[in-house]
Design an enzyme around this catalytic site. Structure first.
Site, PDB file in Angstrom:
ATOM      1  N   LYS A 115       7.570  -2.681  -1.006  1.00 60.15           N
ATOM      2  CA  LYS A 115       7.918  -2.193   0.327  1.00 60.15           C
ATOM      3  C   LYS A 115       9.424  -2.282   0.572  1.00 60.15           C
ATOM      4  O   LYS A 115       9.991  -1.449   1.264  1.00 60.15           O
ATOM      5  CB  LYS A 115       7.131  -2.950   1.404  1.00 60.15           C
ATOM      6  CG  LYS A 115       5.655  -2.568   1.390  1.00 60.15           C
ATOM      7  CD  LYS A 115       4.918  -2.973   2.650  1.00 60.15           C
ATOM      8  CE  LYS A 115       3.470  -2.478   2.570  1.00 60.15           C
ATOM      9  NZ  LYS A 115       2.636  -2.877   3.682  1.00 60.15           N
ATOM     10  N   LYS A 197      -1.003   3.134  -5.918  1.00 62.01           N
ATOM     11  CA  LYS A 197      -2.211   3.117  -5.080  1.00 62.01           C
ATOM     12  C   LYS A 197      -2.132   4.076  -3.895  1.00 62.01           C
ATOM     13  O   LYS A 197      -1.045   4.379  -3.409  1.00 62.01           O
ATOM     14  CB  LYS A 197      -2.523   1.693  -4.623  1.00 62.01           C
ATOM     15  CG  LYS A 197      -1.691   1.189  -3.485  1.00 62.01           C
ATOM     16  CD  LYS A 197      -2.353  -0.016  -2.816  1.00 62.01           C
ATOM     17  CE  LYS A 197      -1.571  -0.366  -1.565  1.00 62.01           C
ATOM     18  NZ  LYS A 197      -2.281  -1.086  -0.570  1.00 62.01           N
ATOM     19  N   LYS A 200      -1.969   4.317   3.327  1.00 63.23           N
ATOM     20  CA  LYS A 200      -1.906   4.996   4.631  1.00 63.23           C
ATOM     21  C   LYS A 200      -0.511   5.522   4.898  1.00 63.23           C
ATOM     22  O   LYS A 200      -0.324   6.538   5.527  1.00 63.23           O
ATOM     23  CB  LYS A 200      -2.146   4.050   5.806  1.00 63.23           C
ATOM     24  CG  LYS A 200      -3.250   3.151   5.766  1.00 63.23           C
ATOM     25  CD  LYS A 200      -3.220   2.335   7.078  1.00 63.23           C
ATOM     26  CE  LYS A 200      -4.065   1.110   6.916  1.00 63.23           C
ATOM     27  NZ  LYS A 200      -3.326   0.010   6.302  1.00 63.23           N
TER      28      LYS A 200
HETATM   29  N1  AQP Z   1      -5.781   2.271  -2.533  1.00 64.84           N
HETATM   30  C1  AQP Z   1      -6.587   1.266  -2.247  1.00 64.84           C
HETATM   31  N2  AQP Z   1      -7.708   1.058  -2.992  1.00 64.84           N
HETATM   32  C2  AQP Z   1      -8.548   0.040  -2.703  1.00 64.84           C
HETATM   33  N3  AQP Z   1      -8.341  -0.830  -1.683  1.00 64.84           N
HETATM   34  C3  AQP Z   1      -7.255  -0.652  -0.918  1.00 64.84           C
HETATM   35  N4  AQP Z   1      -6.771  -1.319   0.158  1.00 64.84           N
HETATM   36  C4  AQP Z   1      -5.628  -0.725   0.566  1.00 64.84           C
HETATM   37  N5  AQP Z   1      -5.336   0.318  -0.217  1.00 64.84           N
HETATM   38  C5  AQP Z   1      -6.330   0.390  -1.151  1.00 64.84           C
HETATM   39  C6  AQP Z   1      -7.424  -2.461   0.762  1.00 64.84           C
HETATM   40  O1  AQP Z   1      -7.579  -2.190   2.144  1.00 64.84           O
HETATM   41  C7  AQP Z   1      -7.483  -3.429   2.865  1.00 64.84           C
HETATM   42  C8  AQP Z   1      -6.576  -3.263   4.026  1.00 64.84           C
HETATM   43  O2  AQP Z   1      -5.273  -3.062   3.618  1.00 64.84           O
HETATM   44  P1  AQP Z   1      -4.120  -3.193   4.676  1.00 64.84           P
HETATM   45  O3  AQP Z   1      -4.130  -2.065   5.606  1.00 64.84           O
HETATM   46  O4  AQP Z   1      -4.189  -4.516   5.341  1.00 64.84           O
HETATM   47  O5  AQP Z   1      -2.835  -3.204   3.803  1.00 64.84           O
HETATM   48  P2  AQP Z   1      -2.414  -2.393   2.558  1.00 64.84           P
HETATM   49  O6  AQP Z   1      -3.072  -2.964   1.349  1.00 64.84           O
HETATM   50  O7  AQP Z   1      -0.924  -2.413   2.581  1.00 64.84           O
HETATM   51  O8  AQP Z   1      -2.998  -0.945   2.823  1.00 64.84           O
HETATM   52  P3  AQP Z   1      -2.236   0.426   2.778  1.00 64.84           P
HETATM   53  O9  AQP Z   1      -3.227   1.506   3.010  1.00 64.84           O
HETATM   54  O10 AQP Z   1      -1.415   0.526   1.535  1.00 64.84           O
HETATM   55  O11 AQP Z   1      -1.322   0.318   4.066  1.00 64.84           O
HETATM   56  P4  AQP Z   1       0.234   0.532   4.213  1.00 64.84           P
HETATM   57  O12 AQP Z   1       0.532   1.905   3.678  1.00 64.84           O
HETATM   58  O13 AQP Z   1       0.471   0.409   5.699  1.00 64.84           O
HETATM   59  O14 AQP Z   1       0.903  -0.565   3.437  1.00 64.84           O
HETATM   60  C9  AQP Z   1      -7.048  -4.500   1.883  1.00 64.84           C
HETATM   61  O15 AQP Z   1      -8.176  -5.265   1.514  1.00 64.84           O
HETATM   62  C10 AQP Z   1      -6.539  -3.706   0.722  1.00 64.84           C
HETATM   63  O16 AQP Z   1      -6.712  -4.416  -0.491  1.00 64.84           O
END
Ligand code: AQP
Length: 333
Positions: A115, A197, A200
């Site tokens: 990040k 990965k 969002k």
């Molecule tokens: N691509 C993914 N595949 C499987 N699991 C995923 N998770 C996130 N992306 C994937 C799981 O979703 C849960 C919530 O995640 P989060 O929103 O708390 O944070 P994150 O992992 O940072 O998710 P994002 O979508 O990547 O959000 P942004 O873009 O805002 O950083 C967790 O259990 C995560 O493992």
């Protein structure tokens, strides 16, 4: 009796990765839980603040995530659903745990490094310390298990280390939690760059399938997903990351094993395969989208969040006062 805790950041519209890697497992665990198990699923709004957020959009995303939890099958009679910032003990335990966390441990976190790279100027100190807040989220409820995607494994390891460190420094206080990571679906990859990965906050709209995407949008995104020129449908994440990612998505969305899918499509082309992947995803998401619209506009939503906040606060207060007593920050013995 066991306690399960997890949460998701309201940092945008949820992706298929968030659903398959996290929410789907929350629902399975909830449905398999016994009556005396405690399940806490929260909306991690404090975590979302680690990167700049538009306040109006954040407020909307919090509500939207609450409605999505319900639409995906979380049942407030079995799981405690609440907003993290409404249980103020989360922020407090986050600070207390920082006092036993080393900066070097935080600087090693892969998500922080990723990040940081994306956000060149104005990186907040909260981006560095957020895994400690996450540890607090889990330890407040003395969780036995934390269902998360693969990307959170390292943060869970830190949580375990902090629990053990606190217990050995101040005597036994916290349960040391275990991560629960699904075998398939734990890491859904970007449709445009299947080596990273699905997220969002990916700036490239067509890299992610959002849970609330319209059917035609889902079909277009899957049709344009990056594959390879080899032409065979095989599960080989190193040499065929695009096709392997679509196989994982299809497998999770249709509850069919990857082996069965590889056998079924051994003589098919990518076009036919992608069309069937899209059908499976559309069939998976359609009922969720219908329920989402109902919950978003329902009166029960606030009632559910109020009850969840009250129940979570009761447990959080108890743990925090025990922790403070052990650390010596209490006036009367
Ligand atoms: N691509 C993914 N595949 C499987 N699991 C995923 N998770 C996130 N992306 C994937 C799981 O979703 C849960 C919530 O995640 P989060 O929103 O708390 O944070 P994150 O992992 O940072 O998710 P994002 O979508 O990547 O959000 P942004 O873009 O805002 O950083 C967790 O259990 C995560 O493992």
């Amino acid at each position: 009796m066991k306690t399960i805790v997890s949460g998701i950041q309201p940092s945008g519209t949820l992706t298929l990765g968030n659903y398959l890697g996290a929410i789907k497992n929350f629902v399975t665990m909830q449905n398999e839980a016994s009556d005396d198990d405690n399940i806490f699923i929260f909306i991690a709004d404090l975590h979302a603040l680690t990167v700049p957020q538009d306040p109006a959009a954040l407020r909307k995303n919090v509500r939207s995530l609450a409605a999505l939890y319900l639409a995906c099958g979380l049942d407030p009679n079995k799981s405690t659903l609440f907003i993290q910032s409404e249980v103020t003990e989360h922020a407090e335990i986050g600070y207390l745990l920082q006092t036993i966390t080393y900066i070097g441990e935080l600087e090693r976190m892969t998500q922080y490094k990723d990040k940081m790279q994306k956000q060149v100027a104005g990186v907040s100190s909260a981006l560095l310390t957020y895994p400690v807040l996450m540890a607090g989220d889990i330890l407040l409820y003395n969780a036995d298990y934390v269902p998360v995607g693969e990307d959170q494994r390292q943060h869970l390891e830190l949580t375990r280390n902090l629990a053990e460190r606190f217990n050995s420094r101040f005597s036994d206080t916290f349960t040391v939690p275990k991560p629960l990571i699904a075998k398939v679906g734990a890491k859904i990859m970007s449709l445009q760059d299947p080596t990273k990965k699905m997220s969002k906050s990916d700036a490239l709209e067509k890299a992610s399938i959002f849970i609330l995407d319209q059917e035609n949008v889902i079909r277009k995104k899957i049709a344009s997903a990056v594959t390879d020129s080899d032409g065979s449908i095989k599960f080989d994440p190193v040499n065929k990351p695009g096709i392997s990612n679509l196989l994982s998505i299809y497998s999770c969305a249709s509850n069919t094993s990857i082996e069965e899918l590889v056998e079924k499509y051994k003589d098919s082309g990518y076009g036919e395969f992608k069309k069937d992947v899209a059908d499976a995803v559309v069939n998976l998401l359609k009922p969720i989208q219908e329920k989402y619209n109902y919950y978003l506009n329902s009166k029960e939503l606030d009632e559910i969040l109020d009850n969840g906040r009250d129940k979570a606060s009761y447990f959080a207060r108890k743990t925090l006062s025990k922790m403070k007593r052990k650390m010596g920050i209490i006036r009367k013995k």
